[in-house]
Motif scaffolding. Structure first.
Motif, PDB file in Angstrom:
ATOM      1  N   TYR A 145       5.834 -15.574  23.986  1.00 56.30           N
ATOM      2  CA  TYR A 145       5.887 -16.583  25.049  1.00 56.30           C
ATOM      3  C   TYR A 145       5.424 -17.941  24.535  1.00 56.30           C
ATOM      4  O   TYR A 145       6.009 -18.978  24.859  1.00 56.30           O
ATOM      5  CB  TYR A 145       5.013 -16.132  26.219  1.00 56.30           C
ATOM      6  CG  TYR A 145       4.962 -17.117  27.362  1.00 56.30           C
ATOM      7  CD1 TYR A 145       6.038 -17.230  28.237  1.00 56.30           C
ATOM      8  CD2 TYR A 145       3.850 -17.931  27.553  1.00 56.30           C
ATOM      9  CE1 TYR A 145       6.003 -18.148  29.292  1.00 56.30           C
ATOM     10  CE2 TYR A 145       3.809 -18.838  28.596  1.00 56.30           C
ATOM     11  CZ  TYR A 145       4.888 -18.946  29.461  1.00 56.30           C
ATOM     12  OH  TYR A 145       4.849 -19.852  30.491  1.00 56.30           O
ATOM     13  N   CYS A 194       7.930 -21.245  24.346  1.00 57.03           N
ATOM     14  CA  CYS A 194       7.546 -22.426  25.125  1.00 57.03           C
ATOM     15  C   CYS A 194       7.489 -23.678  24.251  1.00 57.03           C
ATOM     16  O   CYS A 194       7.772 -24.780  24.723  1.00 57.03           O
ATOM     17  CB  CYS A 194       6.197 -22.206  25.807  1.00 57.03           C
ATOM     18  SG  CYS A 194       6.274 -21.118  27.255  1.00 57.03           S
ATOM     19  N   THR A 195       7.131 -23.495  22.984  1.00 55.52           N
ATOM     20  CA  THR A 195       7.036 -24.672  22.108  1.00 55.52           C
ATOM     21  C   THR A 195       8.400 -25.226  21.728  1.00 55.52           C
ATOM     22  O   THR A 195       8.501 -26.393  21.323  1.00 55.52           O
ATOM     23  CB  THR A 195       6.263 -24.327  20.821  1.00 55.52           C
ATOM     24  OG1 THR A 195       6.954 -23.282  20.113  1.00 55.52           O
ATOM     25  CG2 THR A 195       4.850 -23.884  21.154  1.00 55.52           C
ATOM     26  N   SER A 225      11.166 -24.944  23.868  1.00 57.58           N
ATOM     27  CA  SER A 225      11.974 -25.076  25.082  1.00 57.58           C
ATOM     28  C   SER A 225      11.798 -26.459  25.704  1.00 57.58           C
ATOM     29  O   SER A 225      10.923 -27.239  25.307  1.00 57.58           O
ATOM     30  CB  SER A 225      11.595 -23.993  26.098  1.00 57.58           C
ATOM     31  OG  SER A 225      11.869 -22.713  25.604  1.00 57.58           O
ATOM     32  N   GLN A 228      10.356 -29.034  27.850  1.00 57.35           N
ATOM     33  CA  GLN A 228       8.990 -29.081  28.329  1.00 57.35           C
ATOM     34  C   GLN A 228       8.879 -29.226  29.842  1.00 57.35           C
ATOM     35  O   GLN A 228       7.892 -28.784  30.441  1.00 57.35           O
ATOM     36  CB  GLN A 228       8.234 -30.228  27.644  1.00 57.35           C
ATOM     37  CG  GLN A 228       8.095 -30.045  26.137  1.00 57.35           C
ATOM     38  CD  GLN A 228       7.430 -28.722  25.788  1.00 57.35           C
ATOM     39  OE1 GLN A 228       6.278 -28.494  26.111  1.00 57.35           O
ATOM     40  NE2 GLN A 228       8.171 -27.836  25.134  1.00 57.35           N
ATOM     41  N   VAL A 230       9.025 -25.777  31.068  1.00 57.28           N
ATOM     42  CA  VAL A 230       7.765 -25.087  30.762  1.00 57.28           C
ATOM     43  C   VAL A 230       6.706 -25.456  31.790  1.00 57.28           C
ATOM     44  O   VAL A 230       5.979 -24.587  32.300  1.00 57.28           O
ATOM     45  CB  VAL A 230       7.290 -25.447  29.342  1.00 57.28           C
ATOM     46  CG1 VAL A 230       5.897 -24.865  29.082  1.00 57.28           C
ATOM     47  CG2 VAL A 230       8.275 -24.933  28.302  1.00 57.28           C
ATOM     48  N   ASN A 234       7.020 -23.589  34.910  1.00 56.25           N
ATOM     49  CA  ASN A 234       6.939 -22.128  34.740  1.00 56.25           C
ATOM     50  C   ASN A 234       8.294 -21.445  34.878  1.00 56.25           C
ATOM     51  O   ASN A 234       8.399 -20.344  35.424  1.00 56.25           O
ATOM     52  CB  ASN A 234       5.940 -21.523  35.732  1.00 56.25           C
ATOM     53  CG  ASN A 234       4.530 -21.987  35.494  1.00 56.25           C
ATOM     54  OD1 ASN A 234       4.098 -22.153  34.357  1.00 56.25           O
ATOM     55  ND2 ASN A 234       3.792 -22.225  36.572  1.00 56.25           N
ATOM     56  N   ILE A 241      10.194 -20.788  32.175  1.00 57.00           N
ATOM     57  CA  ILE A 241      10.448 -20.073  30.923  1.00 57.00           C
ATOM     58  C   ILE A 241       9.686 -18.759  30.969  1.00 57.00           C
ATOM     59  O   ILE A 241       8.451 -18.750  31.064  1.00 57.00           O
ATOM     60  CB  ILE A 241      10.011 -20.903  29.707  1.00 57.00           C
ATOM     61  CG1 ILE A 241      10.688 -22.268  29.714  1.00 57.00           C
ATOM     62  CG2 ILE A 241      10.308 -20.157  28.414  1.00 57.00           C
ATOM     63  CD1 ILE A 241      12.196 -22.212  29.602  1.00 57.00           C
ATOM     64  N   PRO A 278      14.253 -18.797  25.819  1.00 61.98           N
ATOM     65  CA  PRO A 278      14.045 -20.252  25.731  1.00 61.98           C
ATOM     66  C   PRO A 278      15.254 -21.017  26.250  1.00 61.98           C
ATOM     67  O   PRO A 278      16.398 -20.573  26.095  1.00 61.98           O
ATOM     68  CB  PRO A 278      13.842 -20.480  24.239  1.00 61.98           C
ATOM     69  CG  PRO A 278      14.515 -19.330  23.569  1.00 61.98           C
ATOM     70  CD  PRO A 278      14.378 -18.160  24.502  1.00 61.98           C
ATOM     71  N   THR A 302       1.137 -30.236  28.050  1.00 60.37           N
ATOM     72  CA  THR A 302       1.259 -28.786  27.884  1.00 60.37           C
ATOM     73  C   THR A 302       1.939 -28.450  26.564  1.00 60.37           C
ATOM     74  O   THR A 302       1.542 -27.512  25.855  1.00 60.37           O
ATOM     75  CB  THR A 302       2.056 -28.178  29.051  1.00 60.37           C
ATOM     76  OG1 THR A 302       1.399 -28.474  30.276  1.00 60.37           O
ATOM     77  CG2 THR A 302       2.173 -26.673  28.895  1.00 60.37           C
ATOM     78  N   LEU A 359       0.367 -26.113  23.503  1.00 63.89           N
ATOM     79  CA  LEU A 359       1.053 -24.915  23.021  1.00 63.89           C
ATOM     80  C   LEU A 359       1.437 -25.042  21.552  1.00 63.89           C
ATOM     81  O   LEU A 359       1.272 -24.101  20.771  1.00 63.89           O
ATOM     82  CB  LEU A 359       2.291 -24.648  23.867  1.00 63.89           C
ATOM     83  CG  LEU A 359       2.043 -24.296  25.341  1.00 63.89           C
ATOM     84  CD1 LEU A 359       3.361 -24.177  26.097  1.00 63.89           C
ATOM     85  CD2 LEU A 359       1.254 -23.006  25.460  1.00 63.89           C
TER      86      LEU A 359
END
Length: 305
Positions: free
Chosen positions: A46, A50-51, A53, A55, A58, A61, A63, A67, A269, A273
């Motif tokens: 996860y 998230c890194t 995808s 942002q 992300v 929420n 994701i 991705p 965020t 991450l």
């Protein structure tokens, strides 16, 4: 071979069919371990998706498993954060240097505590063990390092961590379980303590040394408190301390990053991450190489006979 012999061989080669209860047990066990594996792996998966995808998704929420809006701008921009490359180098040098020195010093100390003819052996061993439970305190340790000239130098990372009492006990137990016969044979051939240690004892300690090396490397890689307490020179900041600072001032960190140009926007965020991923990826890459020694190293010497 007679026909009876062939039948006997054929009969011994046949496997006993599994009962229904055994099949059910195997299926349940496989499902349980798959669930446990998923629980352990999913947080890392996860984090990684998230890194890379979008942002905004992300932050909302959105994701979960797959991705979306894949891009690597987070990693490209994070590499531009001031002092990041130097901090990463300091962390690597600190981890490698401390682990190597600690393995030599700790195992050498453990080796001599196994010698019955060592002067004051019981006293010094118990005196050493006491330090696992009682320490001088933060201020005396700080003043001691200051008087030794270690504060605000790279050596503050290396020298105080040269000996680990807990790891010494593990290595000592492993050496004692080896038995004295090999060393006695070497002594008869004229070998001394140093020769026995480096050419006989140390090569046989690979499992336990790999285990305590992993302990030491992980502790050194993740530590940021030493930098916070003893270092004021920004050129000696570790990657973990830089992460700690950026997480505490994530708004300022976002301002350091160029968010102009095409691609998904960089968010606080995303910074958290991505920096977390950058820190944990190296130590995750090291673990598979020592994992095969890990359980064996912990179990060696556990059974007494």
């Amino acid at each position: 071979m007679s026909i009876y012999g062939k039948k006997a061989v054929a009969k011994t080669g046949n496997k006993k069919p599994m009962s229904r209860s055994d099949k059910i047990f195997n299926v349940v066990a496989i499902l349980v371990f798959l669930v446990l594996t998923f629980i352990c792996v999913y947080p890392f998966y996860y984090l990684m998706i998230c890194t890379i995808s979008d942002q905004k998704m992300v932050d909302l929420n959105q994701i979960i498993m797959i991705p979306h809006g894949i891009n690597f701008r987070n990693y490209v921009e994070i590499l531009g954060v001031q002092n990041l490359a130097n901090s990463a180098l300091i962390s690597v040098l600190r981890t490698v240097g401390t682990t190597a020195l600690s393995m030599v010093c700790t195992s050498y100390m453990a080796y001599f505590f196994t010698k019955q003819n060592m002067w004051g052996r019981k006293f010094w061993y118990r005196f050493t063990i006491i330090t696992m439970y009682f320490t001088a305190g933060l201020i005396p340790v700080y003043l001691n390092n200051q008087m030794l000239g270690l504060n605000n130098t790279f050596w503050i990372y290396i020298i105080p961590a040269a000996i680990s009492v807990y790891n010494m006990v593990l290595v000592k137990t492993n050496i004692e379980s080896m038995g004295p016969e090999l060393e006695e044979s070497a002594y008869l051939d004229g070998a001394g303590y140093m020769t026995c240690f480096f050419k006989i004892v140390l090569p046989l300690q690979t499992p336990i040394l790999a285990t305590v090396s992993l302990f030491t490397a992980v502790n050194q890689w993740n530590d940021f408190f030493t930098t916070k307490m003893y270092i004021t020179n920004t050129k000696l900041y570790t990657l973990q301390f830089l992460l700690y600072e950026l997480l505490n001032q994530v708004a300022a960190a976002a301002e350091q990053i160029d968010v102009s140009g095409p691609g998904a926007a960089i968010t606080p965020t995303g910074i958290r991450l991505t920096l977390t991923a950058v820190v944990i990826i190296p130590i995750l890459c090291v673990y598979p190489f020592v994992q095969r020694f890990y359980v064996k190293g912990l179990m060696v010497g556990a059974v007494k006979g």
